[in-house]
Every structure is written in C-alpha cells, then in structure tokens.
Design a protein around this motif. Sequence first.
Motif, PDB file in Angstrom:
ATOM      1  N   LYS A   1       4.151   1.258  -4.494  1.00 54.64           N
ATOM      2  CA  LYS A   1       5.193   0.762  -5.387  1.00 54.64           C
ATOM      3  C   LYS A   1       4.671   0.551  -6.799  1.00 54.64           C
ATOM      4  O   LYS A   1       5.334   0.898  -7.775  1.00 54.64           O
ATOM      5  N   THR A   2       3.472  -0.031  -6.866  1.00 58.51           N
ATOM      6  CA  THR A   2       2.944  -0.379  -8.184  1.00 58.51           C
ATOM      7  C   THR A   2       2.773   0.867  -9.041  1.00 58.51           C
ATOM      8  O   THR A   2       3.062   0.850 -10.247  1.00 58.51           O
TER       9      THR A   2
ATOM     10  N   GLY B   1       0.789  -1.228   0.000  1.00 56.13           N
ATOM     11  CA  GLY B   1       0.000   0.000   0.000  1.00 56.13           C
ATOM     12  C   GLY B   1       0.820   1.276   0.000  1.00 56.13           C
ATOM     13  O   GLY B   1       0.281   2.371  -0.010  1.00 56.13           O
TER      14      GLY B   1
HETATM   15  P1  ADP Z   1       1.819  -1.189  -3.388  1.00 56.74           P
HETATM   16  O1  ADP Z   1       2.092  -1.693  -4.766  1.00 56.74           O
HETATM   17  O2  ADP Z   1       3.044  -0.668  -2.722  1.00 56.74           O
HETATM   18  O3  ADP Z   1       1.096  -2.167  -2.540  1.00 56.74           O
HETATM   19  P2  ADP Z   1       0.039   0.575  -4.761  1.00 56.74           P
HETATM   20  O4  ADP Z   1       0.917   1.214  -5.735  1.00 56.74           O
HETATM   21  O5  ADP Z   1      -0.830  -0.530  -5.252  1.00 56.74           O
HETATM   22  O6  ADP Z   1       0.874   0.069  -3.504  1.00 56.74           O
HETATM   23  O7  ADP Z   1      -0.820   1.697  -4.055  1.00 56.74           O
HETATM   24  C1  ADP Z   1      -1.791   1.390  -3.092  1.00 56.74           C
HETATM   25  C2  ADP Z   1      -2.964   2.329  -3.264  1.00 56.74           C
HETATM   26  O8  ADP Z   1      -2.565   3.654  -2.932  1.00 56.74           O
HETATM   27  C3  ADP Z   1      -3.481   2.383  -4.686  1.00 56.74           C
HETATM   28  O9  ADP Z   1      -4.870   2.447  -4.633  1.00 56.74           O
HETATM   29  C4  ADP Z   1      -2.883   3.656  -5.236  1.00 56.74           C
HETATM   30  O10 ADP Z   1      -3.692   4.225  -6.224  1.00 56.74           O
HETATM   31  C5  ADP Z   1      -2.812   4.534  -4.004  1.00 56.74           C
HETATM   32  N1  ADP Z   1      -1.706   5.479  -4.048  1.00 56.74           N
HETATM   33  C6  ADP Z   1      -0.453   5.236  -4.474  1.00 56.74           C
HETATM   34  N2  ADP Z   1       0.309   6.344  -4.336  1.00 56.74           N
HETATM   35  C7  ADP Z   1      -0.482   7.300  -3.803  1.00 56.74           C
HETATM   36  C8  ADP Z   1      -0.264   8.664  -3.397  1.00 56.74           C
HETATM   37  N3  ADP Z   1       0.930   9.261  -3.546  1.00 56.74           N
HETATM   38  N4  ADP Z   1      -1.303   9.338  -2.878  1.00 56.74           N
HETATM   39  C9  ADP Z   1      -2.490   8.739  -2.720  1.00 56.74           C
HETATM   40  N5  ADP Z   1      -2.768   7.464  -3.076  1.00 56.74           N
HETATM   41  C10 ADP Z   1      -1.772   6.742  -3.606  1.00 56.74           C
END
Ligand code: ADP
Length: 649
Positions: free
Chosen positions: A287-288, A284
Amino acid sequence: MYHVIEPAFLIDDLPGVGPKTKERLNSIHIVDANDVVFKIPNSYMSHIPVDLNSVEVEETVTAEGIVKTDPTVTYMRRGMNRLVFFMEANDIYFKVTFFNQPFLRDKIKVNETVKIFGKFNKLKQEMSAQKLIFNTNEKLEIRYALNKAMHNKTFKNLVKETFKKAQFKHDIPDILIEKYQLMPIKDALYLLHFPESFEDVNRARRTVKFYELFMYQVKIMEKRRQERVRDVETIVRYDIDQLKAFIQTLPFELTKDQKTSVNAICRDLLSDYSMHRLLQGDVGSGKTIVAGICVYAAKTARVQSALMVPTEVLANQHFESLSETFSGELNLALLTGSTTKKEKHEILNRLKSGDIDLIIGTHALIEDDVVFKNLGFIITDEQHRFGVNQREKLNNKARHKNVLYMTATPIPRTLSITTFGDMDVSIIKTMPAGRKPIETTWRRSNELDEVMSFIRSEHNRGHSIYVVAPLIEESETLDLITVNEIYELFMNEFGSQEVVLVHGQMKNDEKAQAMETFESLDKRILVSTTVIEVGINVPNATVMAIFNAERFGLSTLHQLRGRVGRSDKQSYCILISDPKTEQAAERMNIMTETTDGFILSERDLEMRGPGDFFGIRQSGLPEFKAADLAEDYRMLEIARDEAIQLFER
Ligand code: ADP
Ligand code: MG
C-alpha cells in the motif's frame, strides 16, 4: 434509520401513558411513536396445535388433548410452586408441569379438552408448560422484550393506539416494493405486531429489514454527495508521462491490484470531485508504495502531500521505506513529537515555501503552526485510530481536498458497505510476487519441546524469531505461562546474548533500545507482549511463536502473523494454545487454514458480531431493529445498489 412517523409524537401523547409509565418505557429506550412501532416482538408462538409425534426431541409447541388427571399443586422453596397433571394428545400420554400458575387448577378439569403451549420433550414424555390457551382469535402469540417495564398486553394496546394516531411519512419507493415483493412499511410494521401467520411475519420482516438497510444506504449516499464536492480546485493535473517514466524505474513490477489502485487514485486526483478513498490491503501488500507513487504524481503538479500515521514508530518506518524508494525523486520530511525545535522550524519553513513534497508524521501534523504552500493529497494510515476531529483538522489544511485512507485491517464486505459506505474502496489482495505463504501450525503446550527444537533449527539457519505472549494478571497465572517465564525459558535455551525482552510496562526509550537490538540482528529472539503489533519490520524473521494464543482475537493473531513472511524466506507461525472453549479452538483452526485477511475478518465478524469488530464501534455502526449485518449481507448489497441508482436518477 427508523423514522417513519412524522410528526413523531412522544409516548406521553398516547392514552393511558402517565409519568410513571413514561419513565419505565423511556428506561428501555422507548420515547416516541417511532420507537413504539419499531419495538419488534422478539418471539412469536403459534397457537395452532401440532401433532406431537412430529416433534423430534424437544420443541416448543402447542398441544391439544384431553386432561386425564386432576391437577395437583405442590409448594416449593422461596414461594415457588408447581402444578402437575397428565393429559393425552395424539395418542401420547404425558405429564404437564406449570410453574407458579396455581390459579390454573380450577381451569383444568378431567376429560375436558385443553390447549397448552410449552416445551415438549418426546423422550421424557413431558411438557414444561408456559401457557394455557383459552379460545382466542389470535393465531400467534407474540412477546416483546420489555424488561418488566410493562406487560405484553398493555404494550400491545399502546402499539394499537400508536397506529391509530400515526401518520406514516416515509416509505420504500413503490417500484422497489413491487420489484422485491415487499409491502408498504406501515403494513409491514403492523403485521409484525398483529400477525395472522408465520408467513405474515416473514414477509413483513423482510420488508422492514429492507427498509432499514435501504434508508441507511440512502443516508450514506447523501453524506457522500455532500462530501464529494464538485470543485475544479480539487483537480491535481499531474504529468502522466513523467509518472509512467518514474514507475519504470522502480526495482519491481507492480502487482495487478497495485496497478488498479494507482489508476483509481490517479483518476480521483484528476477529477473535479474530492477524493474520498479507502485503500485496503494486508501488511506488506504494498500500500505504501501505491501511495508513494501517487504522491509522486501530485508532485509533478507541484502539489504537496501529507501522510499521517498513528505512532512514531510507524512514522519512522514509513519515512525510511519511502526515502529508500523515492530518494532523489521526492523531497521528504519527518515530523513527530521527537523532532527537535530547530529541525521543526526548518521543516515548517520548507513546507510553507513548497519545498517539501511529502511530509510524514504523527498527529504533530495537525498542529496550527503546520502550514502548507499547496497541500492537495492527504493520506492517513490506520485511520480508525484517529478521531474524526483530528482527521478533519488535517484535511482542512488542504487546498485540494483529496483524501486517501489506508488500512491493513481487512474490513469485511458488510462493514465496508455500512461504516465506510461513503468511501470508494480499493483493495490489494495479492501479495508481491516471491512471497511464500506463511505456514501456520497449532501446538498444545505439552508439545513445547517440538516447538523449541523447531525454533532452534530456524535460529541456527541465521533467522530471527518473534515470541509473543499476552499480558496475564497475577491471579490467572496458575495454568498460563507468563511472558517472564517464557523469557526465562528462552534465556536458558539460547543465552542472554541472543534473547531480548520487550513488554508494555517498559519506558519508551528502553523499549526502543530493546527493539533496536532485534532490528539490527544483534539479538535474534524477541520475547514480548503484543507491543510489537504495529511498526516493526525485520525481514530476517521467519518465526512468529504465540503463546496462550487463545487469548487473542483473530484480527490480532493475523496482525502478529504479518510480522513474518516479509522476505523470500519461508516463514512460520506457531500457535501454542490449549483453548478452553470451542470458539477459541475454532479460532486456532481458522488461523491454520487461511492467511487471507479478508476471509479471517469475515469469520471474525460472524463469530463476534459487528458491534465488537476491531473497535469499529466508536466510528458509529448503525443500529438496526430488524436487519442483521452478519446475516443480511445479500439484502444489504441490493439495498446499496438500489440506493445508488436512486441517486443517479
Ligand atoms: P504495506 O504498506 O502494504 O505494508 P509496503 O508498501 O510497505 O506494504 O510494501 C512492503 C514491502 O514490499 C516493501 O519493502 C516494498 O518495497 C515491497 N513491495 C511493494 N510492492 C512490491 C511489488 N510489486 N513487488 C515486490 N516488492 C514490493
Ligand atoms: Mg505500511
């Protein structure tokens, strides 16, 4: 890490080592001269007498005094015997007991002075003796862990012979010996086997530790240099203006760490070195999205990207979330074991023609018929779940070798320098704004009523709830609550319209169906074994209740906790646990104290040791003879910095 002697002769070449001895030494992994000199004693005992008055409660020491009574030997069960006499030292009169050394009777005489090495207990005024010390020149007595393969003394002779014969080829560079007040490795090893004082041992040990850590870092640097080929082919000349404009269109501001990571990855793309980077960050942390932005960058250079993940569920999830953010900007496709033949055929064609910008998939991606037009950016998620070969196979499909590894498993600093030392590392530490830290509490099983009423109140507010319990063997069920019992409990409380059960033994489609009812908020309480560890995303969930939580390691608990707190709603993690060991209780406490995955991982490493850590064992942790990764972190850092400098020169 410990090949200092060259040529390295076998132990057979040492005087007195015949086939039998050889076999016995081999059985404790002593095969050649290097093994011998690196068989570091596991204990040193001083023969210098201490003043017994200075012993606090109990200590292993050498005492010198006068024998007061004749020794008597008593025989006990199973051929054991005990020799007892009284002596006086430092004005303390005490009993001395030797086990199974009856022959000492003739050597211990009233009114004579003796030196005894053993464990002295001040309160009981007695000593459990290990050794009667005759006049020797040795100031320290050393012991090897030889597992009965050989006597200490015999082995010591072997060490002596080895030093006579051996040529030491490798060493720490002179300037470092001087800079850190070390000594040549040969001298250090010699002192560890033949020390005069504890100071010798400490000084020598410091040198050997440094040697090991430094050589390991040098090896990593060599690997890094091989991998980091300098090749214009790796350059991905993306369009910076287009990229900037695209980032502007995102519905949120990137966090500082996300920006830094995007910059680092883009720099790698532009450089003529192949990318070899690890992107770390809690679930969360975003990273993705970072990876997706860089995929967009690659696309502006008409370079294709691939994202490989360990499970189908994860692949689906990535595909959905990336499609949401990037629809219209990127052509995405999903390839897994479930992709139909017809779909697959079409996808393969579009990959070959270059129409697909990003393909997301499981190891279906590494199959031979998957051919790209111009693959140049490869991302693997949770890379430690893939074998080296699988990763290599995907990497080999690329024209431009730029590889990004993503992991939500926080890797302690020590391990990232060692195991992943050949990679560049980007870390996303801060969560996106608006997230509230998850509140974690620890409850005993007799507080279940409170837990249930809390869950009820969250449920009443429309939120979803995860309930997790470890799988338990039938034989253990006496004092532990099983998943089925928990399921019953929640069914009684909330009714079947609200509760769904998922466990490891269900078939995949059953599981998927059950999950679906939870994801669609059709049912808002999911009772499960740890199958939900990866790949489920229900932002509506605000409670993670974990039964028998002491059965999980810190990393698993942390991963489970990461399932909640995915929206702006306050979320909670409840650990229900009656730990039986101090360690387990400490795990519960640590969980309530921090939500920082990196702190948790450091603590996990301390508590469990590096060997066990996150199953990283398979990826080949180095075996050190003197150094200890959990303890010698500071030195490891120094060794790394020096190795880097060496390579830059
Ligand atoms: P991870 O891959 O690290 O688990 P994600 O990239 O999937 O995390 O992001 C988790 C959630 O947070 C997604 O719904 C994404 O759209 C949201 N998100 C990512 N970066 C931000 C940001 N800078 N501000 C607000 N929401 C974000
Ligand atoms: Mg993710």
